[in-house]
Design a protein around this motif. Structure first.
Motif, short mmCIF file in Angstrom:
data_model
loop_
_atom_site.label_atom_id
_atom_site.label_comp_id
_atom_site.label_asym_id
_atom_site.label_seq_id
_atom_site.Cartn_x
_atom_site.Cartn_y
_atom_site.Cartn_z
N LEU A 1 0.82 -1.20 0.00
CA LEU A 1 0.00 0.00 0.00
C LEU A 1 0.85 1.26 0.00
N TYR A 2 0.55 2.15 -0.92
CA TYR A 2 1.17 3.46 -1.01
C TYR A 2 2.69 3.38 -1.17
N ALA A 3 3.12 2.39 -1.96
CA ALA A 3 4.56 2.19 -2.13
C ALA A 3 5.17 3.17 -3.12
N ASP A 4 4.36 3.80 -3.95
CA ASP A 4 4.92 4.56 -5.05
C ASP A 4 4.11 5.83 -5.28
N TYR A 5 4.54 6.93 -4.66
CA TYR A 5 3.87 8.22 -4.84
C TYR A 5 4.36 8.86 -6.14
N ARG A 6 3.44 9.46 -6.90
CA ARG A 6 3.81 10.15 -8.13
C ARG A 6 3.08 11.49 -8.24
N GLY A 7 3.79 12.44 -8.85
CA GLY A 7 3.21 13.75 -9.08
C GLY A 7 3.91 14.43 -10.24
N VAL A 8 3.43 15.62 -10.58
CA VAL A 8 4.04 16.44 -11.63
C VAL A 8 4.77 17.59 -10.96
N ALA A 9 6.01 17.84 -11.38
CA ALA A 9 6.79 18.97 -10.88
C ALA A 9 7.09 19.91 -12.04
N PHE A 10 6.83 21.21 -11.83
CA PHE A 10 7.12 22.24 -12.83
C PHE A 10 8.41 22.96 -12.46
N ASN A 11 9.10 23.45 -13.47
CA ASN A 11 10.19 24.39 -13.24
C ASN A 11 9.59 25.79 -13.26
N VAL A 12 9.33 26.34 -12.08
CA VAL A 12 8.64 27.64 -12.00
C VAL A 12 9.59 28.82 -12.15
N ALA A 13 10.89 28.53 -12.22
CA ALA A 13 11.88 29.61 -12.31
C ALA A 13 12.11 30.07 -13.74
N ASP A 14 11.71 29.27 -14.72
CA ASP A 14 12.01 29.58 -16.12
C ASP A 14 10.78 29.34 -16.99
N PRO A 15 10.75 29.98 -18.20
CA PRO A 15 9.67 29.72 -19.15
C PRO A 15 9.69 28.26 -19.60
N PRO A 16 8.55 27.69 -19.95
CA PRO A 16 7.25 28.37 -20.03
C PRO A 16 6.44 28.32 -18.73
N PHE A 17 6.87 27.47 -17.77
CA PHE A 17 6.01 27.24 -16.61
C PHE A 17 6.29 28.19 -15.45
N ASN A 18 7.01 29.29 -15.73
CA ASN A 18 7.03 30.38 -14.75
C ASN A 18 5.72 31.16 -14.79
N ASP A 19 4.87 30.83 -15.75
CA ASP A 19 3.53 31.41 -15.87
C ASP A 19 2.55 30.52 -15.10
N ARG A 20 1.99 31.05 -14.02
CA ARG A 20 1.10 30.25 -13.18
C ARG A 20 -0.14 29.77 -13.93
N LYS A 21 -0.63 30.57 -14.86
CA LYS A 21 -1.83 30.17 -15.60
C LYS A 21 -1.56 28.94 -16.45
N LEU A 22 -0.34 28.83 -16.96
CA LEU A 22 0.01 27.64 -17.73
C LEU A 22 0.07 26.41 -16.82
N ARG A 23 0.57 26.60 -15.61
CA ARG A 23 0.61 25.48 -14.65
C ARG A 23 -0.81 25.09 -14.25
N GLU A 24 -1.65 26.09 -14.04
CA GLU A 24 -3.05 25.81 -13.71
C GLU A 24 -3.74 25.03 -14.83
N ALA A 25 -3.45 25.42 -16.07
CA ALA A 25 -4.07 24.73 -17.21
C ALA A 25 -3.74 23.25 -17.17
#
Length: 277
Positions: free
Chosen positions: A63-87
């Motif tokens: 149970l719960y052996a493998d956690y997964r998520g998405v990580a953005f690079n918020v320091a540089d384009p394109p994902f320094n734009d919060r709206k793009l991360r929200e999308a």
């Protein structure tokens, strides 16, 4: 086995650990009786075992052996734009991604501690699947269909999750190019800040400060990252971690954890997908 041990004696004389990197060879060794137990069995075979298509083998959930998520690079384009991360957040169908990677052996969640754990925080805000809202946010961000390279580490689970995410983002008009890489080379890139978004995995520990601080605390140079893959820095959040580490009242500690994670949700540097089981 040490027969003079003061407590209950071990049930076996010895345990032999045999590293078998290849999934097929490892599972074949189990079926032939060369080994007694294997871990990280490919999920498609686990499904066949549970459905009775492969006999003579039992399976137990980790149970719960493998956690997964998405990580953005918020320091540089394109994902320094919060709206793009929200999308991206509103475009994600967690159940669909977990099914693609884990053959149905997955549970969606919005944090690193699973439901039922003492440090699971109820009421955390998080984006929910809403493609229409994702498309609107993409438009507001000024995205014009540019190709975004998503470099990920090689491996069946990561690549399956990445392809599923790629397909979901294509539905809202985001063009993602998945590029699998050797693990060490990919880690070196992330530490240098050479990343856009990635599928990340991690563990959780007994204490939430240990679990979250290493990934959420400020680092001196976003081009020399040790654990904060997103590159986001908030000194006030660091002060909250200082309070968390010196607070002993359980309820006050839980309130601090909720405050920290709520802050992280507002930034949206990371998006939890869930756990394998």
């Amino acid at each position: 086995r040490f027969d003079d041990y003061w407590g209950q004696k071990a049930y076996v004389d010895k345990v032999v650990l045999r590293p078998i990197p290849d999934d097929t060879v490892r599972f074949t060794a189990l079926r032939s009786g060369d080994v007694d137990i294997v871990e990280r069995t490919p999920y498609q075979w686990v499904r066949q075992v549970l459905e009775g298509k492969i006999t003579g083998i039992g399976a137990t959930e980790a149970l719960y052996a493998d956690y997964r998520g998405v990580a953005f690079n918020v320091a540089d384009p394109p994902f320094n734009d919060r709206k793009l991360r929200e999308a991206v957040g509103y475009a994600i169908n967690k159940e669909e991604i977990l099914k693609a990677a884990f053959f149905g052996f997955g549970k969606p969640d919005n944090q690193k501690y699973p439901k039922g754990h003492v440090w699971h925080i109820e009421g955390l805000p998080a984006p929910t699947y809403n493609p229409a809202k994702a498309k609107q946010l993409l438009k507001e961000a000024g995205y014009k269909g540019e190709t975004i390279e998503m470099k990920v580490e090689q491996g069946q689970v990561i690549e399956a999750m990445s392809v599923a995410l790629q397909a979901q983002l294509k539905k809202i008009g985001m063009n993602i190019k998945v590029m699998p890489m050797e693990y060490g080379a990919r880690r070196d890139q992330i530490r240098r800040g050479e990343t856009t978004l990635d599928i990340m995995g991690s563990d959780f520990y007994a204490d939430p400060s240990t679990t979250y601080r290493q990934e959420l605390s400020c680092e001196p140079d976003p081009k020399v990252r040790t654990a904060n893959w997103t590159g986001y820095c908030n000194k006030d959040r660091d002060l909250m971690f200082d309070k968390l580490e010196t607070e002993f009242n359980p309820q006050k500690r839980k309130a601090l954890v909720k405050q920290i994670l709520t802050n992280d949700t507002k930034v949206l540097g990371q998006l939890s997908i869930g756990f394998s089981t």
